[in-house]
Design a protein around this motif. Structure first.
Motif, PDB file in Angstrom:
ATOM      1  N   PHE A  34      32.837  29.707  48.590  1.00  0.00           N
ATOM      2  CA  PHE A  34      32.394  30.994  48.043  1.00  0.00           C
ATOM      3  C   PHE A  34      33.092  32.174  48.724  1.00  0.00           C
ATOM      4  O   PHE A  34      33.290  33.221  48.095  1.00  0.00           O
ATOM      5  N   ALA A  35      33.487  32.014  49.978  1.00  0.00           N
ATOM      6  CA  ALA A  35      34.271  33.069  50.629  1.00  0.00           C
ATOM      7  C   ALA A  35      35.612  33.230  49.933  1.00  0.00           C
ATOM      8  O   ALA A  35      36.079  34.350  49.694  1.00  0.00           O
ATOM      9  N   TRP A  36      36.248  32.101  49.599  1.00  0.00           N
ATOM     10  CA  TRP A  36      37.514  32.162  48.852  1.00  0.00           C
ATOM     11  C   TRP A  36      37.297  32.783  47.474  1.00  0.00           C
ATOM     12  O   TRP A  36      38.102  33.604  47.009  1.00  0.00           O
ATOM     13  N   LEU A  37      36.218  32.382  46.807  1.00  0.00           N
ATOM     14  CA  LEU A  37      35.964  32.880  45.459  1.00  0.00           C
ATOM     15  C   LEU A  37      35.703  34.380  45.451  1.00  0.00           C
ATOM     16  O   LEU A  37      36.310  35.126  44.674  1.00  0.00           O
ATOM     17  N   PHE A  38      34.815  34.844  46.318  1.00  0.00           N
ATOM     18  CA  PHE A  38      34.460  36.259  46.335  1.00  0.00           C
ATOM     19  C   PHE A  38      35.556  37.133  46.931  1.00  0.00           C
ATOM     20  O   PHE A  38      35.791  38.249  46.468  1.00  0.00           O
ATOM     21  N   GLY A  39      36.215  36.636  47.980  1.00  0.00           N
ATOM     22  CA  GLY A  39      37.145  37.485  48.709  1.00  0.00           C
ATOM     23  C   GLY A  39      38.583  37.395  48.285  1.00  0.00           C
ATOM     24  O   GLY A  39      39.312  38.391  48.346  1.00  0.00           O
ATOM     25  N   ALA A  40      39.035  36.195  47.861  1.00  0.00           N
ATOM     26  CA  ALA A  40      40.475  35.996  47.695  1.00  0.00           C
ATOM     27  C   ALA A  40      40.922  35.630  46.284  1.00  0.00           C
ATOM     28  O   ALA A  40      42.074  35.865  45.931  1.00  0.00           O
ATOM     29  N   ALA A  41      40.035  35.047  45.481  1.00  0.00           N
ATOM     30  CA  ALA A  41      40.453  34.509  44.188  1.00  0.00           C
ATOM     31  C   ALA A  41      41.133  35.538  43.298  1.00  0.00           C
ATOM     32  O   ALA A  41      42.164  35.264  42.667  1.00  0.00           O
ATOM     33  N   PHE A  42      40.561  36.732  43.248  1.00  0.00           N
ATOM     34  CA  PHE A  42      41.060  37.747  42.318  1.00  0.00           C
ATOM     35  C   PHE A  42      41.842  38.861  43.021  1.00  0.00           C
ATOM     36  O   PHE A  42      42.221  39.842  42.381  1.00  0.00           O
ATOM     37  N   ALA A  43      42.058  38.703  44.329  1.00  0.00           N
ATOM     38  CA  ALA A  43      42.714  39.768  45.095  1.00  0.00           C
ATOM     39  C   ALA A  43      44.097  40.137  44.562  1.00  0.00           C
ATOM     40  O   ALA A  43      44.387  41.326  44.370  1.00  0.00           O
ATOM     41  N   PRO A  44      45.005  39.181  44.307  1.00  0.00           N
ATOM     42  CA  PRO A  44      46.324  39.582  43.783  1.00  0.00           C
ATOM     43  C   PRO A  44      46.221  40.258  42.424  1.00  0.00           C
ATOM     44  O   PRO A  44      46.908  41.252  42.164  1.00  0.00           O
ATOM     45  N   LEU A  45      45.361  39.733  41.565  1.00  0.00           N
ATOM     46  CA  LEU A  45      45.192  40.298  40.219  1.00  0.00           C
ATOM     47  C   LEU A  45      44.621  41.705  40.283  1.00  0.00           C
ATOM     48  O   LEU A  45      45.161  42.643  39.662  1.00  0.00           O
ATOM     49  N   VAL A  46      43.550  41.873  41.044  1.00  0.00           N
ATOM     50  CA  VAL A  46      42.901  43.184  41.141  1.00  0.00           C
ATOM     51  C   VAL A  46      43.818  44.194  41.824  1.00  0.00           C
ATOM     52  O   VAL A  46      43.977  45.320  41.349  1.00  0.00           O
ATOM     53  N   ALA A  47      44.418  43.789  42.946  1.00  0.00           N
ATOM     54  CA  ALA A  47      45.265  44.720  43.696  1.00  0.00           C
ATOM     55  C   ALA A  47      46.466  45.171  42.876  1.00  0.00           C
ATOM     56  O   ALA A  47      46.774  46.371  42.823  1.00  0.00           O
ATOM     57  N   LEU A  48      47.150  44.232  42.233  1.00  0.00           N
ATOM     58  CA  LEU A  48      48.336  44.601  41.452  1.00  0.00           C
ATOM     59  C   LEU A  48      47.954  45.368  40.198  1.00  0.00           C
ATOM     60  O   LEU A  48      48.549  46.414  39.893  1.00  0.00           O
ATOM     61  N   GLY A  49      46.953  44.871  39.482  1.00  0.00           N
ATOM     62  CA  GLY A  49      46.563  45.525  38.232  1.00  0.00           C
ATOM     63  C   GLY A  49      46.066  46.946  38.448  1.00  0.00           C
ATOM     64  O   GLY A  49      46.505  47.877  37.762  1.00  0.00           O
ATOM     65  N   LEU A  50      45.175  47.130  39.413  1.00  0.00           N
ATOM     66  CA  LEU A  50      44.632  48.463  39.672  1.00  0.00           C
ATOM     67  C   LEU A  50      45.674  49.384  40.304  1.00  0.00           C
ATOM     68  O   LEU A  50      45.660  50.596  40.062  1.00  0.00           O
ATOM     69  N   SER A  51      46.563  48.827  41.130  1.00  0.00           N
ATOM     70  CA  SER A  51      47.594  49.660  41.766  1.00  0.00           C
ATOM     71  C   SER A  51      48.555  50.223  40.728  1.00  0.00           C
ATOM     72  O   SER A  51      48.977  51.382  40.816  1.00  0.00           O
ATOM     73  N   VAL A  52      48.904  49.417  39.746  1.00  0.00           N
ATOM     74  CA  VAL A  52      49.790  49.888  38.672  1.00  0.00           C
ATOM     75  C   VAL A  52      49.091  50.954  37.839  1.00  0.00           C
ATOM     76  O   VAL A  52      49.702  51.948  37.427  1.00  0.00           O
ATOM     77  N   GLU A  53      47.791  50.747  37.609  1.00  0.00           N
ATOM     78  CA  GLU A  53      47.051  51.657  36.740  1.00  0.00           C
ATOM     79  C   GLU A  53      46.603  52.930  37.466  1.00  0.00           C
ATOM     80  O   GLU A  53      46.688  54.034  36.912  1.00  0.00           O
ATOM     81  N   PHE A  54      46.144  52.790  38.708  1.00  0.00           N
ATOM     82  CA  PHE A  54      45.539  53.921  39.397  1.00  0.00           C
ATOM     83  C   PHE A  54      46.219  54.280  40.721  1.00  0.00           C
ATOM     84  O   PHE A  54      45.804  55.217  41.395  1.00  0.00           O
ATOM     85  N   GLY A  55      47.217  53.511  41.121  1.00  0.00           N
ATOM     86  CA  GLY A  55      47.889  53.774  42.380  1.00  0.00           C
ATOM     87  C   GLY A  55      47.409  52.838  43.479  1.00  0.00           C
ATOM     88  O   GLY A  55      46.416  52.125  43.336  1.00  0.00           O
ATOM     89  N   LEU A  56      48.116  52.865  44.591  1.00  0.00           N
ATOM     90  CA  LEU A  56      47.827  51.947  45.694  1.00  0.00           C
ATOM     91  C   LEU A  56      46.518  52.230  46.420  1.00  0.00           C
ATOM     92  O   LEU A  56      46.110  51.461  47.286  1.00  0.00           O
ATOM     93  N   SER A  57      45.857  53.312  46.065  1.00  0.00           N
ATOM     94  CA  SER A  57      44.537  53.564  46.639  1.00  0.00           C
ATOM     95  C   SER A  57      43.568  52.443  46.280  1.00  0.00           C
ATOM     96  O   SER A  57      42.575  52.223  46.984  1.00  0.00           O
ATOM     97  N   ALA A  58      43.879  51.718  45.193  1.00  0.00           N
ATOM     98  CA  ALA A  58      43.043  50.582  44.800  1.00  0.00           C
ATOM     99  C   ALA A  58      43.020  49.517  45.888  1.00  0.00           C
ATOM    100  O   ALA A  58      42.007  48.851  46.106  1.00  0.00           O
ATOM    101  N   VAL A  59      44.157  49.345  46.574  1.00  0.00           N
ATOM    102  CA  VAL A  59      44.217  48.375  47.670  1.00  0.00           C
ATOM    103  C   VAL A  59      43.277  48.796  48.792  1.00  0.00           C
ATOM    104  O   VAL A  59      42.566  47.975  49.381  1.00  0.00           O
ATOM    105  N   SER A  60      43.263  50.104  49.088  1.00  0.00           N
ATOM    106  CA  SER A  60      42.358  50.623  50.114  1.00  0.00           C
ATOM    107  C   SER A  60      40.905  50.338  49.759  1.00  0.00           C
ATOM    108  O   SER A  60      40.121  49.861  50.600  1.00  0.00           O
ATOM    109  N   ILE A  61      40.544  50.626  48.520  1.00  0.00           N
ATOM    110  CA  ILE A  61      39.160  50.428  48.094  1.00  0.00           C
ATOM    111  C   ILE A  61      38.778  48.952  48.179  1.00  0.00           C
ATOM    112  O   ILE A  61      37.685  48.599  48.638  1.00  0.00           O
ATOM    113  N   TYR A  62      39.698  48.088  47.744  1.00  0.00           N
ATOM    114  CA  TYR A  62      39.420  46.650  47.763  1.00  0.00           C
ATOM    115  C   TYR A  62      39.182  46.160  49.194  1.00  0.00           C
ATOM    116  O   TYR A  62      38.211  45.456  49.480  1.00  0.00           O
ATOM    117  N   LEU A  63      40.087  46.539  50.100  1.00  0.00           N
ATOM    118  CA  LEU A  63      39.952  46.112  51.490  1.00  0.00           C
ATOM    119  C   LEU A  63      38.721  46.722  52.155  1.00  0.00           C
ATOM    120  O   LEU A  63      38.014  46.063  52.921  1.00  0.00           O
TER     121      LEU A  63
END
Length: 425
Positions: free
Chosen positions: A375-404
Motif C-alpha cells: 500500500f505504500a507503493w500504491l499510495f506513494g509511488a504508483a502514480f507519481a511519474p504520471l501525476v508529476a509529468l502530467g501536472l507539470s506540463v499542464e500547470f508547471g513544475l510547482s505540481a512536483v512541489s505539491i506532490y512531494l
C-alpha cells in the motif's frame, strides 16, 4: 516432555545476502520497465500520438503493477498456507520472470496494433501479481535477529536493493543507448534488458530458496511467528496499522519515482540534456543513495527510527520547495536535483520500511509487513511519474512541489498519530 531439536543459530549475515540479492532482482525488473516506459514504449507501443502523450499512456500502464500487487500478496499468502514457502516463492518468481521476458518478445503497435497495448498492460498486471508473492519474510527475520542496538542498521540492508537494482538497469540501458544506433536500440536492443531480468530472477530464486527451505530458517521463521495470515483476517484485525505504516512511509515513496523515472521523462521531453547524460548522473545519484541508505541505519540506531523518518520528511518537504527552480534551471541545476534527491531518497528509504511494524502483534508481522509495503507503493509511488509529468506540463513544475509536500505531510501526520496511539497504550 518433548524437547525441541537443537538447530543452528540464524546468521544475520547470511540473511542479509539473501535479502539484498532478492530485493535487487525485484528492483531490476521494476526499473527496467520504468526506464523503458520513458525511452522505448512511447515509440514502440504508442506511435499514433506525440511523445508526451505516449509517455503518459506508458505511465498509466506502469501503475497497473502497483494496483495488482496487494491482490498478488493475498493470492500467494494463500498458496503459502497450503503448499509452503518454497512453492510460493518459486511460483511467484517464475510468474514474474515469464511476464518480464514475454515483454521482450512482444511485437509493437505497428505489428499488432491495439492488441500489443492490451498485451503489454496484461503482462504488467501479471508482474504486479507476481511481485506480491515475492515476499519471503527475510527482512522481518533479519530485523528480529539483529544484534541489540543495531536493528535499524540491519533493517536498512533490504532497502539497498533499490539503488543496486537501479544501477544495474540504468547501466544496461546506458550501455545499449551509447553503443548502438537509435534504429537498433528501438528495433531490437531494448528487449535485451528484459531477457537479463529473467536470468537475474533465476539466480535470485535459487539464492533465496537456499535460505528459506533449510531447516534452520524454517525453525527460525516459526519461532519468530512469521506466519502467512490471511489478508481478510489481517485487514480486519490490524488494518489500521497497515495503512498507518503505508502513510508513515509516504514521503520516501513519493520521492522514489520523482528522482528516478520523472527526471528522465521531463529532461528527455524538453531535450535540455542528452538521455545518456541523465542516466550517467542518475548512476552517480544511485551511489549516493547507497551511502545514504547505509548511513540511515547508523543514524536511526542513535536517534530512533521515528525521529529519522520524521526529520527526513521535513527535509524532503524543503527539497520540494526548491524542485521547480532546479528542474527549470540549467543542466547543472537539474543534475543537482537528481543528486540531492537520490541522497535524500537513500536516507529516507533506508528506514521507510517497518516504521510502525512494531505495532503489529508478532504473528501478524509477516503478512502485515508485506501489505504495508504494497500500500505504500500504491499510495506513494504508483502514480507519481504520471501525476508529476502530467501536472507539470499542464500547470508547471510547482505540481512536483505539491506532490512531494503532500507526501511529507502525510508522513508527519502518520508518525504523530502512531506516537499518540503508543502513548495511549
Amino acid at each position: 516432555m518433548h524437547n525441541a531439536a537443537p538447530h543452528a543459530k540464524v546468521a544475520p549475515s547470511e540473511i542479509a545476502v539473501g535479502v539484498v540479492i532478492g530485493r535487487a532482482s525485484e528492483y531490476f525488473d521494476f526499473f527496467v520497465y520504468g526506464i523503458a516506459s520513458v525511452l522505448i514504449f512511447p515509440t514502440v507501443f504508442f506511435p499514433f500520438v506525440d511523445r508526451l502523450q505516449g509517455t503518459l499512456y506508458a505511465f498509466v500502464i506502469f501503475s497497473f503493477a502497483f494496483i495488482a500487487r496487494p491482490f498478488g500478496t493475498a493470492l500467494f499468502m494463500t498458496i503459502q498456507r497450503h503448499w509452503g514457502r518454497g512453492t510460493k516463492l518459486t511460483a511467484s518468481l517464475f510468474l514474474l520472470g515469464t511476464a518480464t521476458v514475454s515483454i521482450a518478445f512482444l511485437p509493437g503497435y505497428n505489428t499488432l496494433g491495439e492488441t500489443a497495448i492490451v498485451l503489454l498492460a496484461l503482462l504488467r498486471i501479471i508482474q504486479g501479481i507476481a511481485l506480491g508473492g515475492t515476499w519471503d519474510g527475510l527482512p522481518s527475520l533479519l530485523a528480529l535477529n539483529a544484534p541489540k542496538g543495531k536493528r535499524s542498521r540491519f533493517a536498512m540492508i533490504g532497502q539497498l536493493g533499490a539503488p543496486v537494482g537501479f544501477m544495474l538497469a540504468a547501466s544496461l540501458f546506458l550501455y545499449l543507448n551509447h553503443s548502438l544506433s537509435r534504429e537498433d536500440f528501438l528495433g531490437w536492443a531494448w528487449r535485451y534488458p528484459f531477457y537479463v531480468a529473467f536470468a537475474i530472477n533465476v539466480v535470485a530464486l535459487f539464492a533465496r530458496l537456499r535460505l528459506v527451505l533449510t531447516q534452520e530458517y524454517t525453525v527460525a521463521l516459526e519461532e519468530s511467528e512469521l506466519e502467512p495470515i490471511s489478508t481478510r483476517q489481517m485487514l480486519g484485525s490490524q488494518g489500521y496499522n497497515i495503512f498507518l505504516g503505508a502513510f508513515a512511509a509516504l514521503a520516501s515513496y513519493a520521492l522514489f519515482h520523482l528522482v528516478t523515472i520523472f527526471p528522465l521523462s521531463w529532461i528527455s521531453l524538453n531535450a535540455s540534456q542528452a538521455v545518456n547524460e541523465v542516466l550517467t548522473i542518475q548512476l552517480y545519484g544511485a551511489c549516493l543513495a547507497v551511502l545514504g541508505t547505509i548511513a540511515s541505519g547508523w543514524i536511526a540506531d542513535r536517534v530512533g527510527k521515528r525521529n529519522t523518518v520524521g526529520t527526513l520528511a521535513v527535509l524532503i518537504g524543503i527539497f520540494a520547495l526548491f524542485s521547480p527552480i532546479l528542474m527549470n534551471g540549467s543542466a547543472i541545476m537539474q543534475d543537482l536535483f537528481i543528486l540531492i534527491g537520490f541522497t535524500l531518497l537513500g536516507l529516507s528509504y533506508g528506514q521507510a520500511a517497518g516504521t510502525v511494524t512494531a505495532n503489529f502483534e508478532r504473528r501478524f508481522r509477516y503478512t502485515g509487513a508485506a501489505l504495508t509495503s504494497d500500500f505504500a507503493w500504491l499510495f506513494g509511488a504508483a502514480f507519481a511519474p504520471l501525476v508529476a509529468l502530467g501536472l507539470s506540463v499542464e500547470f508547471g513544475l510547482s505540481a512536483v512541489s505539491i506532490y512531494l509536500l503532500s507526501g511529507a505531510v502525510c508522513t508527519l501526520v502518520a508518525l504523530r498519530i502512531n506516537k499518540s496511539l503508543e502513548a495511549g497504550d
